[in-house]
Design a protein around this motif. Structure first.
Motif, PDB file in Angstrom:
ATOM      1  N   ASN A  86      -4.536   2.183   5.457  1.00  0.00           N
ATOM      2  CA  ASN A  86      -5.912   1.793   5.194  1.00  0.00           C
ATOM      3  C   ASN A  86      -6.778   2.456   6.255  1.00  0.00           C
ATOM      4  O   ASN A  86      -6.745   2.019   7.392  1.00  0.00           O
ATOM      5  CB  ASN A  86      -6.052   0.280   5.231  1.00  0.00           C
ATOM      6  CG  ASN A  86      -7.399  -0.182   4.706  1.00  0.00           C
ATOM      7  OD1 ASN A  86      -8.228   0.628   4.302  1.00  0.00           O
ATOM      8  ND2 ASN A  86      -7.609  -1.477   4.724  1.00  0.00           N
ATOM      9  N   SER A 143       3.047   2.097  -0.016  1.00  0.00           N
ATOM     10  CA  SER A 143       3.619   1.281   1.061  1.00  0.00           C
ATOM     11  C   SER A 143       2.887  -0.045   1.194  1.00  0.00           C
ATOM     12  O   SER A 143       1.759  -0.215   0.716  1.00  0.00           O
ATOM     13  CB  SER A 143       3.599   2.043   2.387  1.00  0.00           C
ATOM     14  OG  SER A 143       2.281   2.126   2.892  1.00  0.00           O
ATOM     15  N   ALA A 144       3.535  -0.976   1.872  1.00  0.00           N
ATOM     16  CA  ALA A 144       2.994  -2.316   2.070  1.00  0.00           C
ATOM     17  C   ALA A 144       1.622  -2.261   2.733  1.00  0.00           C
ATOM     18  O   ALA A 144       1.316  -1.361   3.514  1.00  0.00           O
ATOM     19  CB  ALA A 144       3.956  -3.144   2.922  1.00  0.00           C
ATOM     20  N   ALA A 145       0.788  -3.238   2.396  1.00  0.00           N
ATOM     21  CA  ALA A 145      -0.537  -3.450   3.000  1.00  0.00           C
ATOM     22  C   ALA A 145      -1.505  -2.300   2.764  1.00  0.00           C
ATOM     23  O   ALA A 145      -2.400  -2.066   3.562  1.00  0.00           O
ATOM     24  CB  ALA A 145      -0.405  -3.751   4.482  1.00  0.00           C
ATOM     25  N   THR A 146      -1.356  -1.615   1.643  1.00  0.00           N
ATOM     26  CA  THR A 146      -2.243  -0.497   1.315  1.00  0.00           C
ATOM     27  C   THR A 146      -3.367  -0.970   0.401  1.00  0.00           C
ATOM     28  O   THR A 146      -3.148  -1.735  -0.526  1.00  0.00           O
ATOM     29  CB  THR A 146      -1.449   0.630   0.623  1.00  0.00           C
ATOM     30  OG1 THR A 146      -0.465   1.116   1.538  1.00  0.00           O
ATOM     31  CG2 THR A 146      -2.340   1.774   0.180  1.00  0.00           C
ATOM     32  N   ASN A 197       2.824 -10.784  -3.051  1.00  0.00           N
ATOM     33  CA  ASN A 197       1.448 -11.089  -2.674  1.00  0.00           C
ATOM     34  C   ASN A 197       0.464  -9.945  -2.938  1.00  0.00           C
ATOM     35  O   ASN A 197      -0.615  -9.907  -2.352  1.00  0.00           O
ATOM     36  CB  ASN A 197       1.399 -11.513  -1.204  1.00  0.00           C
ATOM     37  CG  ASN A 197       0.297 -12.497  -0.935  1.00  0.00           C
ATOM     38  OD1 ASN A 197       0.001 -13.357  -1.755  1.00  0.00           O
ATOM     39  ND2 ASN A 197      -0.329 -12.373   0.210  1.00  0.00           N
ATOM     40  N   THR A 198       0.824  -9.026  -3.806  1.00  0.00           N
ATOM     41  CA  THR A 198      -0.092  -7.932  -4.150  1.00  0.00           C
ATOM     42  C   THR A 198      -1.143  -8.440  -5.130  1.00  0.00           C
ATOM     43  O   THR A 198      -0.859  -9.277  -5.982  1.00  0.00           O
ATOM     44  CB  THR A 198       0.700  -6.747  -4.741  1.00  0.00           C
ATOM     45  OG1 THR A 198       1.421  -6.141  -3.674  1.00  0.00           O
ATOM     46  CG2 THR A 198      -0.190  -5.715  -5.399  1.00  0.00           C
ATOM     47  N   ASN A 205       1.749  -7.125  -0.187  1.00  0.00           N
ATOM     48  CA  ASN A 205       0.404  -7.319   0.366  1.00  0.00           C
ATOM     49  C   ASN A 205      -0.543  -6.153   0.135  1.00  0.00           C
ATOM     50  O   ASN A 205      -1.385  -5.850   0.965  1.00  0.00           O
ATOM     51  CB  ASN A 205       0.479  -7.653   1.859  1.00  0.00           C
ATOM     52  CG  ASN A 205       1.143  -8.978   2.093  1.00  0.00           C
ATOM     53  OD1 ASN A 205       0.725 -10.002   1.551  1.00  0.00           O
ATOM     54  ND2 ASN A 205       2.213  -8.971   2.868  1.00  0.00           N
ATOM     55  N   CYS A 206      -0.420  -5.495  -1.017  1.00  0.00           N
ATOM     56  CA  CYS A 206      -1.343  -4.418  -1.373  1.00  0.00           C
ATOM     57  C   CYS A 206      -2.493  -4.987  -2.197  1.00  0.00           C
ATOM     58  O   CYS A 206      -2.377  -6.052  -2.793  1.00  0.00           O
ATOM     59  CB  CYS A 206      -0.632  -3.342  -2.185  1.00  0.00           C
ATOM     60  SG  CYS A 206       0.556  -2.394  -1.224  1.00  0.00           S
ATOM     61  N   THR A 207      -3.584  -4.247  -2.235  1.00  0.00           N
ATOM     62  CA  THR A 207      -4.688  -4.544  -3.137  1.00  0.00           C
ATOM     63  C   THR A 207      -4.964  -3.285  -3.939  1.00  0.00           C
ATOM     64  O   THR A 207      -5.187  -2.220  -3.365  1.00  0.00           O
ATOM     65  CB  THR A 207      -5.954  -4.968  -2.364  1.00  0.00           C
ATOM     66  OG1 THR A 207      -5.664  -6.129  -1.593  1.00  0.00           O
ATOM     67  CG2 THR A 207      -7.102  -5.271  -3.318  1.00  0.00           C
TER      68      THR A 207
END
Length: 164
Positions: A152, A134-137, A89-90, A118-120
């Motif tokens: 973040n 790392s995830a969600a960064t 999901n990046t 889940n990164c952008t």
């Protein structure tokens, strides 16, 4: 600072005028290819689709996980090295549409890079060889080779050991 080129627009916001900056049919084709690729379980076939129909540069043995979203308007601005992993999901963006301008920037992801789920990744950044994100960064600036980046706002740390 991210490396993006700015283009001014007049009148309505830049996204309202999107098809003056990129062809509707190019975006339509890219969206269809990316949606097929997002669900594609075969890494080889997904990479072939993205190289052939989107113009992305993807190295050998690189894996784009389930539901990764490369930029739908300018995927040809994305280059990913060999043996890298792009997590579930990046989103990898090569464009930003703002109120009075839009920006385009190449995204360069090196060899042996791991990007968590889940990164952008924003336009105009480079992620160096061997880096880990790392995830969600939210990757809003360059990540040096071999570094660890996360959070973040994103924090960058030098890695002292090569394995975890």
């Amino acid at each position: 600072m991210r490396r993006t080129k700015r283009y001014k627009v007049e009148g309505a916001n830049s996204l309202w005028n999107v098809y003056k900056t990129v062809s509707f049919w190019k975006t339509f084709k890219n969206t269809a290819v990316i949606e097929a690729g997002r669900l594609m379980p075969s890494m080889k076939l997904k990479n072939w689709l993205y190289r052939t129909f989107l113009g992305m540069q993807i190295g050998s043995r690189t894996a784009l996980a389930y539901k990764v979203v490369p930029d739908i308007m300018f995927p040809e601005y994305i280059a990913i090295g060999n043996n890298s992993i792009i997590g579930y999901n990046t989103v990898i963006l090569a464009h930003e549409y703002l109120i009075d301008e839009y920006r385009l920037g190449k995204v360069i992801i090196g060899d042996n890079v791991m990007i968590g789920a889940n990164c952008t990744v924003l336009p105009g950044v480079t992620i160096g060889d061997g880096a880990i994100v790392s995830a969600a960064t939210l990757v809003h600036r360059d990540v040096p080779p071999g570094a660890f980046a996360g959070g973040n706002p994103m924090q960058i740390k030098e890695r002292t050991e090569k394995s975890f």
